[in-house]
Design an enzyme around this catalytic site. Sequence first.
Site, mmCIF file in Angstrom:
data_model
loop_
_atom_site.group_PDB
_atom_site.id
_atom_site.type_symbol
_atom_site.label_atom_id
_atom_site.label_comp_id
_atom_site.label_asym_id
_atom_site.label_seq_id
_atom_site.Cartn_x
_atom_site.Cartn_y
_atom_site.Cartn_z
ATOM 1 N N HIS A 1 0.653 5.230 1.379
ATOM 2 C CA HIS A 1 -0.146 6.050 2.291
ATOM 3 C C HIS A 1 0.480 7.444 2.385
ATOM 4 C CE1 HIS A 1 -2.748 6.921 5.665
ATOM 5 N NE2 HIS A 1 -1.708 7.458 6.262
ATOM 6 N N ASP B 1 -3.014 0.633 7.752
ATOM 7 C CA ASP B 1 -1.811 1.465 7.623
ATOM 8 C C ASP B 1 -0.711 1.027 8.598
ATOM 9 O OD1 ASP B 1 -3.063 2.928 5.619
ATOM 10 O OD2 ASP B 1 -3.976 4.289 7.058
ATOM 11 N N ALA C 1 -3.628 -6.927 8.326
ATOM 12 C CA ALA C 1 -5.022 -6.782 8.756
ATOM 13 C C ALA C 1 -5.234 -5.483 9.531
ATOM 14 C CB ALA C 1 -5.432 -7.986 9.588
ATOM 15 N N ASN D 1 0.853 -1.188 0.000
ATOM 16 C CA ASN D 1 0.000 0.000 0.000
ATOM 17 C C ASN D 1 0.886 1.234 0.000
ATOM 18 O OD1 ASN D 1 -2.450 1.500 0.287
ATOM 19 N ND2 ASN D 1 -2.022 1.750 2.475
#
Length: 183
Positions: free
Chosen positions: A104, A140, A137, A102
């Site tokens: 961010h 961030d 899970a 991811n």
Amino acid sequence: MAKLAVAVSGAGSILEAMIAAKVPISLVFADRPCRGLEIAKAANIPTELLPRVFGKDFDRDAYTREVIKILNQHKIDLVAMAGYMTVFAPVMFESYANKIINIHPSLLPSFKGDHAVADALVFGAKVTGTTIHFATAALDDGQIIAQEAVPVMPGDTVETLHERIKQVERRVYPEAIKRLLEV
Ligand code: GRF
């Protein structure tokens, strides 16, 4: 070579930068109709749209299992979330452990969540930035792959600061993904 899927929900400007940087993308996946999906179609990248419901009727676990089916059908090895706004249920991280990354718009672990840019402004941060990390899970969270700092300027709004961060993200995310794919 490992097959990459990019997950989007919004403008898709980081996806656009990946395409421009010639990151090999096997699938673009979206949880809602969005510009990112249109960018993928225009670039002739296979797309999958699995619309989600919003509110209390959303079954996160069932939705996540459907996403896993799609990823399996396309034989995906690595998933890069790029402005993807649905939080996966834990089952995703059992099936795709250490295979979901991811980006961010803050220097994690500061300013987690959907309002990272606004929160940095409210807090009066003088420096914020972007973080590429393995997704887990917990939102961030997860091992950090790369970070770059971005200055907050006097008079910044959420829009001007987010755009300054995205300019960095459009460079560092394609680079990091290429390193992970070893291309
Ligand atoms: C980026 O700032 C990314 O860090 C965050 O969502 C934004 C996506 O931008 N997770 P775009 O949709 O690629 O323009």
